[in-house]
Design a protein around this motif. Structure first.
Motif, PDB file in Angstrom:
ATOM      1  N   ALA B  98       0.845  -1.200   0.000  1.00 31.28           N
ATOM      2  CA  ALA B  98       0.000   0.000   0.000  1.00 31.28           C
ATOM      3  C   ALA B  98       0.874   1.242   0.000  1.00 31.28           C
ATOM      4  O   ALA B  98       2.086   1.158   0.258  1.00 31.28           O
ATOM      5  N   GLN B  99       0.236   2.370  -0.279  1.00 32.52           N
ATOM      6  CA  GLN B  99       1.004   3.608  -0.423  1.00 32.52           C
ATOM      7  C   GLN B  99       0.135   4.808  -0.095  1.00 32.52           C
ATOM      8  O   GLN B  99      -1.021   4.887  -0.519  1.00 32.52           O
ATOM      9  N   LYS B 100       0.709   5.722   0.670  1.00 34.95           N
ATOM     10  CA  LYS B 100       0.097   7.043   0.853  1.00 34.95           C
ATOM     11  C   LYS B 100       1.068   8.079   0.310  1.00 34.95           C
ATOM     12  O   LYS B 100       2.285   7.929   0.430  1.00 34.95           O
ATOM     13  N   LEU B 101       0.507   9.129  -0.280  1.00 36.14           N
ATOM     14  CA  LEU B 101       1.324  10.232  -0.775  1.00 36.14           C
ATOM     15  C   LEU B 101       0.657  11.541  -0.368  1.00 36.14           C
ATOM     16  O   LEU B 101      -0.564  11.669  -0.430  1.00 36.14           O
ATOM     17  N   ASP B 102       1.475  12.487   0.031  1.00 32.43           N
ATOM     18  CA  ASP B 102       0.999  13.851   0.288  1.00 32.43           C
ATOM     19  C   ASP B 102       1.913  14.806  -0.465  1.00 32.43           C
ATOM     20  O   ASP B 102       3.109  14.891  -0.157  1.00 32.43           O
TER      21      ASP B 102
END
Lengths: 127, 156
Positions: B98-102
């Motif tokens: 999974a991946q989160k980006l801001d």
């Protein structure tokens, strides 16, 4: 804010072995699960799988192209829901739910959704 | 200079490697196994130049870049490169789950050098699997471009 499009135009790439090798060189990610058939056969996947961020960057790039510099992904939260097997074609789409909130999806050519998540877009502010 | 069968060579501390990356983290001969990860652990900084090699590499997969602003995806590709370079040697077969980006909205230009800080946010064993979340921050000229959380299932 109503300046965001209802849909982001789909973007498609192929993930053949040459592309997988090229993406490995770009990211320096030579994990054999992406590149080595013999190794991949020994894993639960059974054959080489494409880099996850290849599918992620496809949806990021789809938004970038649709934006034409006007907006960007402020935040994104995705899961890789299924493997993309090297050689498959990927298509990324983003659909607006409300305001600046979008549902993201990248699918392989066999219909499986390989990436799913959400994003919030934001307008770029001129400096 | 060490060589890993499936990975890049890592330059000694503070020196540039053959691709021009200035690697400022400490390398080790020991495999990075799950038991060595601790929340808050830092792997230091990796500099990634948005140079012609990487631009061509990006364009080979995603097509032509219009203008001289780096597409956000190229910053993401650099994040993965920093993540790979910072943590070596690593076991075979890790899975990116999974991946989160801001993104902050600050952009980089093609040719800029991006500094990525790599650290461990969380490491936990669940149902026999080794879950590790790495936080990576990308900055240029001390301005943050992006922060990403990579969720990995570590292989060993």
């Amino acid at each position: 804010m109503t300046d965001f499009p209802d849909t982001i135009a789909p973007l498609t790439i192929s993930t053949g072995p040459a592309v997988a090798r090229g993406y490995a060189e770009l990211t320096q990610d030579y994990n054999p699960i992406h590149l080595d058939e013999e190794f991949a056969r020994s894993t639960a996947f059974g054959r080489p799988i494409a880099h996850g961020t290849m599918a992620l960057n496809l949806v990021v790039e789809a938004v970038t192209r649709a934006a034409g510099g006007a907006f960007y992904i402020a935040d994104l939260d995705i899961r890789f829901t299924a493997p993309t097997y090297v050689g498959q074609t990927l298509t990324a789409v983003a659909t607006r739910q409300s305001g600046a909130e979008y549902v993201l999806e990248t699918s392989a050519d066999d219909g499986r959704v390989v990436l799913k998540g959400t994003a919030r877009l934001a307008m770029r502010v001129s400096e | 200079m060490k060589h890993f069968p499936f990975g890049p060579d890592i330059a000694p501390l503070g020196r540039a490697d053959e691709k021009g990356n200035r690697v400022t983290h400490i390398t080790t001969d020991d495999l990075w196994t799950f038991d060595r990860f601790k929340a808050g652990q830092s792997f230091g900084a990796v500099e990634v130049a948005l140079d012609s090699r990487r631009i061509k590499g990006w364009q080979a997969v995603y097509g032509q870049i219009c203008g001289d602003v780096a597409p956000d995806g190229l910053i993401v590709a650099g994040m993965m490169e920093a993540y790979i370079l910072a943590i070596q040697p690593r076991p075979k077969g890790n899975v990116h789950a999974a991946q989160k980006l801001d993104f902050t909205g600050v952009q980089a230009a093609l040719g800029d050098v991006i500094t990525y800080q790599v650290s461990v946010a969380k490491a936990e064993e669940k149902k026999g699997r080794f879950w590790v979340t790495f936080t990576i921050t990308a900055a240029h000229n001390s301005k943050v471009l992006m922060q990403g959380d990579i969720v990995s299932i570590w292989a060993a």
